[in-house]
Design an enzyme around this catalytic site. Structure first.
Site, PDB file in Angstrom:
ATOM      1  N   HIS D 154      44.378  30.905  38.916  1.00 54.00           N
ATOM      2  CA  HIS D 154      43.534  30.804  37.720  1.00 54.00           C
ATOM      3  C   HIS D 154      44.079  31.738  36.649  1.00 54.00           C
ATOM      4  O   HIS D 154      45.030  32.481  36.891  1.00 54.00           O
ATOM      5  CB  HIS D 154      42.072  31.149  38.035  1.00 54.00           C
ATOM      6  CG  HIS D 154      41.865  32.597  38.408  1.00 54.00           C
ATOM      7  ND1 HIS D 154      41.940  33.040  39.718  1.00 54.00           N
ATOM      8  CD2 HIS D 154      41.607  33.705  37.658  1.00 54.00           C
ATOM      9  CE1 HIS D 154      41.723  34.348  39.765  1.00 54.00           C
ATOM     10  NE2 HIS D 154      41.523  34.790  38.519  1.00 54.00           N
ATOM     11  N   HIS D 201      36.741  30.485  40.784  1.00 55.96           N
ATOM     12  CA  HIS D 201      37.177  30.343  39.399  1.00 55.96           C
ATOM     13  C   HIS D 201      38.460  29.546  39.308  1.00 55.96           C
ATOM     14  O   HIS D 201      39.393  29.748  40.074  1.00 55.96           O
ATOM     15  CB  HIS D 201      37.361  31.686  38.666  1.00 55.96           C
ATOM     16  CG  HIS D 201      37.841  32.834  39.486  1.00 55.96           C
ATOM     17  ND1 HIS D 201      38.374  32.717  40.731  1.00 55.96           N
ATOM     18  CD2 HIS D 201      37.860  34.158  39.208  1.00 55.96           C
ATOM     19  CE1 HIS D 201      38.703  33.913  41.200  1.00 55.96           C
ATOM     20  NE2 HIS D 201      38.393  34.807  40.305  1.00 55.96           N
ATOM     21  N   HIS D 216      44.963  37.968  32.324  1.00 55.46           N
ATOM     22  CA  HIS D 216      45.873  37.880  33.474  1.00 55.46           C
ATOM     23  C   HIS D 216      45.974  36.454  33.976  1.00 55.46           C
ATOM     24  O   HIS D 216      45.076  35.645  33.792  1.00 55.46           O
ATOM     25  CB  HIS D 216      45.441  38.810  34.620  1.00 55.46           C
ATOM     26  CG  HIS D 216      44.159  38.405  35.309  1.00 55.46           C
ATOM     27  ND1 HIS D 216      42.930  38.899  34.968  1.00 55.46           N
ATOM     28  CD2 HIS D 216      43.926  37.538  36.332  1.00 55.46           C
ATOM     29  CE1 HIS D 216      41.995  38.363  35.746  1.00 55.46           C
ATOM     30  NE2 HIS D 216      42.571  37.537  36.582  1.00 55.46           N
ATOM     31  N   HIS D 248      36.783  43.211  43.879  1.00 59.77           N
ATOM     32  CA  HIS D 248      35.889  42.902  42.762  1.00 59.77           C
ATOM     33  C   HIS D 248      34.486  42.655  43.297  1.00 59.77           C
ATOM     34  O   HIS D 248      34.323  41.931  44.291  1.00 59.77           O
ATOM     35  CB  HIS D 248      36.310  41.595  42.067  1.00 59.77           C
ATOM     36  CG  HIS D 248      37.576  41.644  41.295  1.00 59.77           C
ATOM     37  ND1 HIS D 248      37.878  42.628  40.397  1.00 59.77           N
ATOM     38  CD2 HIS D 248      38.633  40.793  41.259  1.00 59.77           C
ATOM     39  CE1 HIS D 248      39.053  42.372  39.837  1.00 59.77           C
ATOM     40  NE2 HIS D 248      39.534  41.270  40.361  1.00 59.77           N
ATOM     41  N   TYR D 257      45.516  44.278  40.122  1.00 59.76           N
ATOM     42  CA  TYR D 257      46.007  43.926  38.792  1.00 59.76           C
ATOM     43  C   TYR D 257      47.286  44.725  38.538  1.00 59.76           C
ATOM     44  O   TYR D 257      47.307  45.948  38.781  1.00 59.76           O
ATOM     45  CB  TYR D 257      45.001  44.322  37.702  1.00 59.76           C
ATOM     46  CG  TYR D 257      43.792  43.434  37.542  1.00 59.76           C
ATOM     47  CD1 TYR D 257      43.832  42.068  37.778  1.00 59.76           C
ATOM     48  CD2 TYR D 257      42.594  43.982  37.088  1.00 59.76           C
ATOM     49  CE1 TYR D 257      42.701  41.275  37.596  1.00 59.76           C
ATOM     50  CE2 TYR D 257      41.467  43.197  36.893  1.00 59.76           C
ATOM     51  CZ  TYR D 257      41.531  41.840  37.152  1.00 59.76           C
ATOM     52  OH  TYR D 257      40.412  41.066  36.962  1.00 59.76           O
ATOM     53  N   GLU D 267      47.481  39.053  38.556  1.00 55.21           N
ATOM     54  CA  GLU D 267      46.636  39.479  39.665  1.00 55.21           C
ATOM     55  C   GLU D 267      47.154  38.832  40.949  1.00 55.21           C
ATOM     56  O   GLU D 267      47.532  37.665  40.951  1.00 55.21           O
ATOM     57  CB  GLU D 267      45.184  39.019  39.422  1.00 55.21           C
ATOM     58  CG  GLU D 267      44.222  39.408  40.538  1.00 55.21           C
ATOM     59  CD  GLU D 267      42.797  38.884  40.334  1.00 55.21           C
ATOM     60  OE1 GLU D 267      42.645  37.742  39.845  1.00 55.21           O
ATOM     61  OE2 GLU D 267      41.838  39.625  40.647  1.00 55.21           O
TER      62      GLU D 267
END
Lengths: 309, 309, 309, 309
Positions: D154, D201, D216, D248, D257, D267
């Site tokens: 993503h 995501h 990112h 996260h 990251y 990432e």
């Protein structure tokens, strides 16, 4: 003090039926580092994270099995002292001159009552693990070439007189009993796991109908995820798996048993606990061997007690 | 032989600012097993997989820090011998009677040159890990109560005279140097990691401007996945994290540094390698401390060299 | 668009031989959350991370097996449309009124050609996963109670007319073929793995001599380490393990097959890959089923093709 | 039905400051597979487990950043329909001819209100993942070359008009809101995570002071252990790490990251949960962003909201 005398398993010497096949196996599949050959045609290997020159030696023979299993001691004075102690205990020893094995000092060799040849030595060339002694990175490409155990960890050896073998390790060499499988009588030991360190085993013995038999040589992996990776690589290379992946109840280790190209069983394992000589040994009555062997399946795989090389 | 003399870190005694707050912290968050209180009001804890009665003692005080760090030795004879060796080396010792600490035998106490009180003892009650000594399961519910380290593993202690402290451990107690951070001069040690076993550290010292300071007490987790679980539990309980999760370059361990309710730093860690006394020590010049401390970020977290209790 | 129509497996209803035994099994050993009982005596469960009211229903019966397997669709309009599509395809449907199952809306029920009852429904009460919808922590204590899969993932159903069952899922319900085992003729499918999502399977079918048979219901674990933990918990609770821990070649998942107290096989698994409908299906000729089933051992466990409930 | 319309992120095109430096980075350090170069000098890459020809394109430029982010749709008819829908929604589109990108069909390109160029396409050459479509092994050597994410997963894109960007994805392209960070007013979205699948995501947007900014591009790793391995490889290759390894709170993913050689953040992550469009979105008020970003440290790393390329 602290860690003295016998330090660790130093090398195993195995017989293989087709040398080049098993060189490929130990180098490309198990992922040991090939370290050289000697004038006898023996091939030397080490785990990627070991710093001494070698921990496995293989040689061509017409039957598989183990020639000898050796331990490094913490100095020449200790070597002399332990030889004296062995002799005083009634164990005959002989000296093998330095250099008979590549990069290895003089060895004290003796046969224990279950028919196995054991060696002690004080010196083997420090060749490093490739990471250097200044600011070493935690691993390098060698850590991912084949199964790539960090080191040779221990062996399980079979023979008739387990008690005699055990006594030498406990009474003379300073090992202590960590775990045991006992027969229906609650006393006779069927198998013992002995340590000279804080590992759960540096050597193990199992009672077997024939002397001098190899159950397995074991190699250390850092994680259970690497045990799965090992299983994948075994499958990709058609390595016959005997048991696993699973957890041993005995020692808690996560394990796979499989065979080299000659039928010598080996283990890749991880986990377990930190053992100390003041800990009460753990006992597995024989009817609990199934979960001791394969905690997941609680199954006594028949090969465990019958297949040796 | 093999493992003799000093066996392992046996207990740390810490000062906390609000006893009940930190009882809750060590029991419910770190997940140690609460083992009892003594007439001085001290509270005793052990890791779930430890078999001796306790490995952490905390007491109410008006400033945080460490009172003492103790090692178990392999017998009363060794205790006597080591006391003699210490005295011969010029270290004054005193005896603390059996029972002063719950379920603990006589202790030999002495102060090392960086201001820390060190103890040796030979006897502490084996209370078991709850799994029994026959056919033990590999873990039980206690292994998942809070962060639940298996055991207290080591401490990093700060003070001015690192050399004097180190010499006692190396020259008298039989420890060996595993890794070191050295100053720009290439010689002066800023920090040392010492082992009396095959662990990468049983005690570590760092040069600090003030004597008798605690950098951290460290607890062992079995896997990197449990390090993440520890991070989660710390966050859920608002434990202030200092550094991590990350990997130390030094010792290769995967780590989190965080603080108890009183500001005593602790570590939960896993991994590393098997160390032996015949291994060449690993050296980190001070300009490589960033990656030695936090290999992922190669970052010298300032707190590492400045925050002590 | 994107994710529409059939969303996911919603619930399985199983028959068990001793309800209270299997309530204990599913709640305390597998670690599902017990959600209630209805007036028919059925007991409802969900995985700790599922938000809908239930994903497993069990009921007392005199033979084990599966009553029905249900899928949630993305709305009432879709439910109506899919019912129409099914009827147009020649599949007879009936409506089961809202509330017949606790907290569940109206269901469309139909029998597919391999004898299984399939249901579609659009509404089930969102009871949450206990973490809330604001700043949720990543997990809570429920995630460690028993094996504690996050969710019910899929089922493998057996019956004679695999093709007829597959066609309804592919042609009417919008599933796509991810992997297949084919017979010696290179065409006849022995087993198929079908997805309505980016998971490698939401339903799978195997050709079996008898209709309406359950091969297994599968539950998702987050990691291979949790697969080992599941194996430990199975052993601690004397759950009979059929196969594993190992990796399936098919779907790459890391798995254990085992049986509930009534002989219904279940799977706890992790891993695999992200699948998409535009991906070329993967084919396993029947002589490669051994490694498709157990990649580590490359072994065709006979039970795989013979044991159903 | 089931999975339709927009399937997945298909490719990102990034600007780099020194093409050969970043070719080395993406190939040897991140471990993507280099797939070729086109007549514009663009270099193409894919994750080892991706089957379509490429998922990352980089080109030489005098400032870093992202040119475009593209999604694959499930067919040419869908491409036409979505273009019509976009136009009807007031979004201007243009067609980029097949072949403008290597092995890629016609693309529909449009600019969304936060200044980002988005593309849709239906066709890209299936080049396979090297494992074949018959009896595939679970991985091969490519899975361990560099960090070796399985796929591009993503992107998080920054710009002023987050709402306008979001609306097009939700109202026209069929994405749904999975998680959000909201401002003190409890309504204004600071960041949104949107999915067109069961992933948490497929695209995310953050409100940024300048349009068309890259936060990112994210790559998928299979396990938390591989996240540690990624951290090691980053350190070995002096890749500047921004945050992590950590978890996260938002999406539960375990993450690092870091920056490519040109300052484009990327990432590497693993974990999270399976999302569905019928799930209630998760909301993080801005004062909970610290734990949403870094659950271990509960720390709002300033770079998260300020550093873009």
């Amino acid at each position: 003090m602290a860690i003295t005398g016998v330090l660790r398993p130093g090398h195993a010497q195995l017989r293989v039926l087709n040398l080049e096949e098993d060189v490929k196996f130990y180098r490309d599949v198990l992922g040991l580092v090939e370290m050289g050959r000697d004038s006898y045609g023996r091939v030397y290997f080490k785990g990627w994270d070991e710093r001494d020159h070698h921990s496995l030696v293989i040689r061509q023979a017409d039957r598989a099995g183990i020639d000898l299993f050796a331990f490094k001691v913490d100095g020449v004075a200790t070597l002399d002292k332990l030889e004296g102690d062995l002799n005083a205990y009634g164990v005959e020893t002989k000296r093998i001159p330095a250099g008979e094995m590549l990069n290895t000092g003089e060895r004290v060799s003796f046969v224990i009552p279950n028919g196995h040849t054991i060696e002690l030595y004080a010196e083997k060339k420090d060749v490093g693990n490739g990471l250097g002694y200044m600011n070493p990175e935690p691993w390098n490409a060698a850590a991912e070439k084949g199964i790539a155990p960090t080191r040779m960890d221990h062996a399980l050896l079979g023979g008739v007189d387990l008690d005699g073998a055990r006594d030498i390790f406990v009474n003379v060499l300073g090992f202590y009993l960590v775990e045991e499988v006992v027969a229906e009588d609650g006393k006779t030991q069927i198998a013992v796991w002995l340590s000279c360190s804080t590992k759960t085993h540096d050597i193990a013995f199992v009672r077997a109908p024939e002397d001098g038999k190899l159950h397995h040589v074991s190699y250390w992996l850092e994680t259970w995820e690497k045990v799965l990776r090992a299983a994948d690589i075994m499958s990709m290379n058609r390595v016959p798996v005997d048991i696993g992946p699973t957890r041993h109840g005995i020692t808690r280790g996560a394990t796979i048993y499989a065979f080299d190209r000659s039928g010598n069983r080996f283990e890749t394992f991880s986990g377990g606990y930190i053992a100390y000589p003041d800990m009460h040994p753990l006992t597995w009555p024989i009817d609990h061997l199934p979960e001791g062997l394969d905690f997941a399946q609680r199954k006594l795989h028949e090969t465990f007690l019958t297949v040796f090389s």
